[in-house]
Design a protein around this motif. Structure first.
Motif, short mmCIF file in Angstrom:
data_model
loop_
_atom_site.label_atom_id
_atom_site.label_comp_id
_atom_site.label_asym_id
_atom_site.label_seq_id
_atom_site.Cartn_x
_atom_site.Cartn_y
_atom_site.Cartn_z
N ALA A 4 0.83 -1.22 0.00
CA ALA A 4 0.00 0.00 0.00
C ALA A 4 0.85 1.25 0.00
CB ALA A 4 -0.94 -0.01 1.20
N SER A 5 2.00 1.19 0.71
CA SER A 5 2.85 2.38 0.80
C SER A 5 3.44 2.77 -0.55
CB SER A 5 3.99 2.13 1.80
OG SER A 5 4.86 1.11 1.32
N LYS A 6 3.47 1.82 -1.49
CA LYS A 6 3.99 2.13 -2.82
C LYS A 6 3.02 2.99 -3.62
CE LYS A 6 7.67 -0.48 -2.35
NZ LYS A 6 9.04 0.10 -2.30
N PHE A 7 1.74 2.99 -3.22
CA PHE A 7 0.73 3.72 -3.98
C PHE A 7 0.34 5.06 -3.35
CE2 PHE A 7 0.33 -0.63 -5.33
CZ PHE A 7 0.01 -0.55 -6.69
N THR A 8 0.56 5.21 -2.05
CA THR A 8 0.13 6.44 -1.37
C THR A 8 0.76 7.73 -1.90
OG1 THR A 8 1.73 5.95 0.38
CG2 THR A 8 -0.56 5.30 0.76
N PRO A 9 2.03 7.72 -2.39
CA PRO A 9 2.61 8.98 -2.87
C PRO A 9 1.81 9.62 -4.01
CG PRO A 9 4.35 7.40 -2.52
CD PRO A 9 3.06 6.66 -2.36
N ALA A 27 5.66 10.04 -6.71
CA ALA A 27 4.31 9.90 -7.25
C ALA A 27 4.33 9.24 -8.62
CB ALA A 27 3.64 11.27 -7.33
N LYS A 28 5.31 9.59 -9.44
CA LYS A 28 5.43 8.98 -10.76
C LYS A 28 5.61 7.46 -10.64
CE LYS A 28 8.30 9.07 -14.94
NZ LYS A 28 8.91 7.73 -14.77
N GLU A 29 6.45 7.03 -9.71
CA GLU A 29 6.64 5.59 -9.49
C GLU A 29 5.33 4.93 -9.04
OE1 GLU A 29 9.74 5.24 -6.65
OE2 GLU A 29 11.34 5.87 -8.03
N ALA A 30 4.58 5.62 -8.18
CA ALA A 30 3.31 5.08 -7.72
C ALA A 30 2.30 4.98 -8.87
CB ALA A 30 2.75 5.94 -6.60
N LEU A 31 2.29 5.99 -9.72
CA LEU A 31 1.37 5.99 -10.85
C LEU A 31 1.75 4.91 -11.87
CD1 LEU A 31 0.97 9.84 -11.33
CD2 LEU A 31 -0.81 8.24 -10.57
#
Length: 365
Positions: free
Chosen positions: A241-246, A280-284
């Motif tokens: 989940a922490s990978k997506f929160t940014p 954020a780019k990594e999360a997206l």
């Protein structure tokens, strides 16, 4: 009277006549330019009334789209599904879609979304207030806000701002717009500037409340927990989940839509600084991969009686995700979309809006 006397008099009359014609022509041209400048000033005025610190706004350039290739699809759709709509619109309002320069919607605050909103309809021809009044003023209540007359009916208020512009919205929304100067600086200023440049059919900007975003970010682990089997550890789920929160640490976002050789969309997401934008780019990128994997499951959930176009749209979305290349420039992440399709997505959306605006009478008999 000899010719030597007559010719000077004739020349004098011709000179006076030509001078008068020139004065009339120049005066008329000057008045036309003045009128055009006044008109163009009014066209820009609606965008200047968007508060740069509002929650959200959206604007669509109807006339420009109506005269584009995509507008042909819109006309075909309206003639097939709502054959009386255009005729009814011209009879009741005295104008057609090609006369509507722009429609803009403003939502000042998320928490008062239902009670306080307003918008603007800007035309490229003079509004016939009497004709519009005959169509909509029946049983309407007339009111005044600091000397500005408005009409209120069935929860909707409207106020004629000029010959080319009308303000619509809730009664509270009109009161706010007419009594409070719009903030010129704020998170949406960049989006408003892009709308003023008039290079896209649709532009929308959102300035999400940071408290609401934080509350949603805090719920992401719970959402992922529900998606994973029970034997998967909480620490693993929280790590995923922490990978997506940014991606949800944004400050504001702008959506640009233009339909030329397909549907072109671009989201510009502002994150405040370069490091947040990088994360954020990594999360997206992860969200994009997850969305691609979920398409087959979504396709199986489509009921058999749903239009086949939905399946085609999912295929187009999958192709778009494959080709999508995210970019980050400073504090901004750019998310481009392009759907190569012969059908008009904007036109389909506008076709659905027409009967909502005109009522059930616009539908086919």
């Amino acid at each position: 009277m000899n010719d030597t006397t007559t010719k000077p008099r004739r020349r004098w009359k011709l000179w006076v006549t030509a001078s008068m014609v020139a004065v009339l022509v120049l005066t008329g041209a000057g008045m036309s330019v003045w009128h055009y400048q006044q008109k163009r000033g009014e066209l820009r005025d609606d965008l200047q009334r968007i508060p740069a610190d509002a929650f959200a706004f959206a604007t669509i350039r109807i006339a420009d789209y109506w005269h584009s290739p995509g507008g042909n699809h819109l006309r075909d759709s309206l003639n097939r599904h709502h054959p009386q709509a255009l005729g009814q619109m011209e009879r009741e309002l005295g104008l057609g879609p090609g006369n509507i320069e722009r429609i803009t919607l403003v939502v000042p605050k998320l928490e008062t979304l239902e009670k306080v909103w307003y918008g603007f309809v800007v035309t490229n021809c003079r509004l016939d207030a009497d004709k519009i009044g005959q169509a909509y003023n029946e049983k309407a209540v007339e009111g005044s806000i600091e000397g500005n007359t408005y009409y209120f009916r069935n929860g909707l208020a409207y106020h004629f701002m000029s010959y080319y512009q009308v303000m619509v919205g809730t009664e509270e929304g009109l009161r706010l717009a007419l009594t409070t100067p719009a903030a010129q600086e704020g998170p949406l200023k960049g989006a408003i500037d892009l709308a003023t440049a008039a290079q896209h059919h649709i532009i929308a900007g959102v300035n999400p409340p940071q408290a609401a975003l934080k509350e949603y970010r805090d719920k992401i682990p719970q959402l992922f927990r529900a998606a994973f089997p029970a034997f998967v550890s909480d620490s693993f789920v929280e790590g995923v989940a922490s990978k997506f929160t940014p991606a949800l640490e944004l400050r504001s976002a702008t959506l640009l839509i233009h339909e030329v050789d397909g549907l072109n969309l671009q989201a510009q997401v502002h994150y405040g600084d370069e490091e947040r934008a990088r994360r954020a780019k990594e999360a997206l990128e992860g969200s994009k991969a997850l969305a691609k994997l979920s398409i087959p499951s979504v396709r199986k959930m489509i009921p058999p009686n749903f239009p086949k176009e939905i399946g085609k749209l999912l295929t187009a979305v999958g192709t778009t995700l494959d080709k999508m290349k995210l970019e980050s420039h400073g504090p901004v992440v750019h998310v481009p979309f392009h759907v190569q399709d012969q059908s008009s997505r904007i036109g389909a959306m506008l076709a659905m809006m027409v009967p909502m605006v005109l009522g059930s009478d616009a539908a086919a008999p």
